[in-house]
Design a protein around this motif. Sequence first.
Motif, PDB file in Angstrom:
ATOM      1  N   ILE A 161       0.864  -1.171   0.000  1.00 56.94           N
ATOM      2  CA  ILE A 161       0.000   0.000   0.000  1.00 56.94           C
ATOM      3  C   ILE A 161       0.907   1.230   0.000  1.00 56.94           C
ATOM      4  CG2 ILE A 161      -1.699   1.320   1.298  1.00 56.94           C
ATOM      5  CD1 ILE A 161      -2.842  -1.227   0.107  1.00 56.94           C
ATOM      6  N   ARG A 162       0.695   2.098  -0.986  1.00 58.59           N
ATOM      7  CA  ARG A 162       1.516   3.308  -1.047  1.00 58.59           C
ATOM      8  C   ARG A 162       0.626   4.548  -1.026  1.00 58.59           C
ATOM      9  NH1 ARG A 162       6.620   3.552  -4.890  1.00 58.59           N
ATOM     10  NH2 ARG A 162       5.122   3.367  -6.605  1.00 58.59           N
ATOM     11  N   LEU A 163       1.152   5.579  -0.373  1.00 58.03           N
ATOM     12  CA  LEU A 163       0.484   6.869  -0.279  1.00 58.03           C
ATOM     13  C   LEU A 163       1.287   7.870  -1.102  1.00 58.03           C
ATOM     14  CD1 LEU A 163      -1.743   8.623   1.161  1.00 58.03           C
ATOM     15  CD2 LEU A 163       0.012   9.119   2.897  1.00 58.03           C
ATOM     16  N   HIS A 164       0.674   8.389  -2.175  1.00 62.51           N
ATOM     17  CA  HIS A 164       1.353   9.346  -3.048  1.00 62.51           C
ATOM     18  C   HIS A 164       1.031  10.792  -2.681  1.00 62.51           C
ATOM     19  CE1 HIS A 164       2.826   6.435  -6.130  1.00 62.51           C
ATOM     20  NE2 HIS A 164       1.813   5.715  -5.664  1.00 62.51           N
ATOM     21  N   THR A 165      -0.143  11.015  -2.086  1.00 59.31           N
ATOM     22  CA  THR A 165      -0.589  12.365  -1.732  1.00 59.31           C
ATOM     23  C   THR A 165      -1.338  12.299  -0.413  1.00 59.31           C
ATOM     24  OG1 THR A 165      -0.881  12.859  -4.090  1.00 59.31           O
ATOM     25  CG2 THR A 165      -1.884  14.394  -2.513  1.00 59.31           C
ATOM     26  N   PHE A 166      -1.047  13.214   0.513  1.00 62.43           N
ATOM     27  CA  PHE A 166      -1.780  13.267   1.764  1.00 62.43           C
ATOM     28  C   PHE A 166      -3.249  13.538   1.495  1.00 62.43           C
ATOM     29  CE2 PHE A 166       2.462  14.834   3.413  1.00 62.43           C
ATOM     30  CZ  PHE A 166       2.765  13.648   4.072  1.00 62.43           C
ATOM     31  N   GLY A 167      -4.121  12.901   2.311  1.00 57.10           N
ATOM     32  CA  GLY A 167      -5.542  13.132   2.118  1.00 57.10           C
ATOM     33  C   GLY A 167      -6.385  11.986   2.615  1.00 57.10           C
ATOM     34  N   PRO A 168      -7.537  11.740   1.989  1.00 55.74           N
ATOM     35  CA  PRO A 168      -8.487  10.743   2.473  1.00 55.74           C
ATOM     36  C   PRO A 168      -8.001   9.322   2.273  1.00 55.74           C
ATOM     37  CG  PRO A 168      -9.224  11.623   0.377  1.00 55.74           C
ATOM     38  CD  PRO A 168      -8.039  12.444   0.786  1.00 55.74           C
ATOM     39  N   ALA A 169      -8.752   8.379   2.837  1.00 57.85           N
ATOM     40  CA  ALA A 169      -8.368   6.967   2.772  1.00 57.85           C
ATOM     41  C   ALA A 169      -8.222   6.480   1.337  1.00 57.85           C
ATOM     42  CB  ALA A 169      -9.406   6.124   3.514  1.00 57.85           C
ATOM     43  N   GLU A 170      -8.994   7.045   0.410  1.00 54.50           N
ATOM     44  CA  GLU A 170      -8.941   6.626  -0.988  1.00 54.50           C
ATOM     45  C   GLU A 170      -7.567   6.854  -1.622  1.00 54.50           C
ATOM     46  OE1 GLU A 170     -12.887   6.686   0.351  1.00 54.50           O
ATOM     47  OE2 GLU A 170     -11.406   8.329   0.393  1.00 54.50           O
ATOM     48  N   ASN A 171      -6.730   7.663  -0.968  1.00 60.88           N
ATOM     49  CA  ASN A 171      -5.389   7.907  -1.489  1.00 60.88           C
ATOM     50  C   ASN A 171      -4.430   6.744  -1.246  1.00 60.88           C
ATOM     51  OD1 ASN A 171      -6.471  10.371  -2.063  1.00 60.88           O
ATOM     52  ND2 ASN A 171      -4.896  11.588  -1.048  1.00 60.88           N
ATOM     53  N   LEU A 172      -4.862   5.753  -0.466  1.00 63.87           N
ATOM     54  CA  LEU A 172      -4.038   4.571  -0.239  1.00 63.87           C
ATOM     55  C   LEU A 172      -4.173   3.638  -1.444  1.00 63.87           C
ATOM     56  CD1 LEU A 172      -4.964   3.895   3.495  1.00 63.87           C
ATOM     57  CD2 LEU A 172      -2.815   4.871   2.643  1.00 63.87           C
ATOM     58  N   ALA A 173      -3.072   3.410  -2.140  1.00 63.03           N
ATOM     59  CA  ALA A 173      -3.106   2.650  -3.395  1.00 63.03           C
ATOM     60  C   ALA A 173      -2.401   1.305  -3.224  1.00 63.03           C
ATOM     61  CB  ALA A 173      -2.435   3.450  -4.504  1.00 63.03           C
ATOM     62  N   TYR A 174      -3.048   0.262  -3.698  1.00 58.10           N
ATOM     63  CA  TYR A 174      -2.468  -1.096  -3.685  1.00 58.10           C
ATOM     64  C   TYR A 174      -1.672  -1.262  -4.964  1.00 58.10           C
ATOM     65  CZ  TYR A 174      -2.421  -6.246  -3.357  1.00 58.10           C
ATOM     66  OH  TYR A 174      -2.060  -7.576  -3.278  1.00 58.10           O
TER      67      TYR A 174
END
Length: 333
Positions: free
Chosen positions: A4-17
Amino acid sequence: MHAIRLHTFGPAENLAYEQTPDPRPAPGQVRIAVAAAGVHLLDTALREGMKGPFPAPAELPTIPGREVAGTVDALGEGADPAWLGKRVVAHLGLAPGGYAELAVVDAARLHAIPPGLDEAEAVAMIGTGRTTLGILQFTELGPDDVVLVTAAAGGIGTLLVQYAKNAGATVVGLAGGPAKTARVEANGADLAVDYTLPDWPDRVRAHLGGTRHATVVFDAVGGDTARATVDLLGKGGRHVVYGWAGKGIHDGEPLTYTDEELAERGIVSLNVLGPAMIQKAGGDVRALELASLAEAAAGRLRPAVQRFPLAEAAAAHRALETRGTTGKVVLIP
């Protein structure tokens, strides 16, 4: 590996598999094939870029998560070869990277998982269990105590209820909604009350028969709910604060008293988070981790775990933020 990677701070939807390169252990490190990764409410704040006990990531993208358990599958230079193939659990400290199929960690942070514990339970004890024992350093419980536990269906609350019952105390557990109060009752509380109902303090008073008062409140909620619990404390009572994550009108705010108010009520209020907890432990957080794993291995403390697939980390975050979880939230790759 997948992570799981976070590219931009923000909502949970920003967590990318996503698929990312496999990490390699540096000197003194090992790599763990992750079987369970812990999710903490703090992770949701860091995801939004907020500061807390841990710094927000300095660079993005980042792989969140600081609690992992699994099997050592690779060694860095100088790491003890005895770790290879062992089931282990570790808190990664300041370095994130847990929400992944593979994670690297300093070998000095490893603990062998005791027989009889699965990886998800071990993850719960290395973080949530460690914090629970840290909280309990500030008060001794016994048969004469009446203990009120807020957020009693949560990871820490579940363990506090068990510990207080093991000490012989009368335990009242607060939780939101019938499903959660049923879990609290099944966990051994003498009384489980739904704190979203306006008359819950009257239920507690009725249960205590009008002659007994609470002696300890473990407060993770803050605000109006916490104030109502403190109103149930008798003289000499202890208000032990370890969070303020409630979702009521004024919950989510720490409950504070002046010295004069505390003296008038005849109670003590302690905020036991962060440096206070570490100082109380003599700076030896690892000792709390070892004790936590030992309590679980002996069956005295039994963590409650709610599992989500690694790919559904965003759903896990949303559930935590809306208080839709019970026990410790764990991601399973």
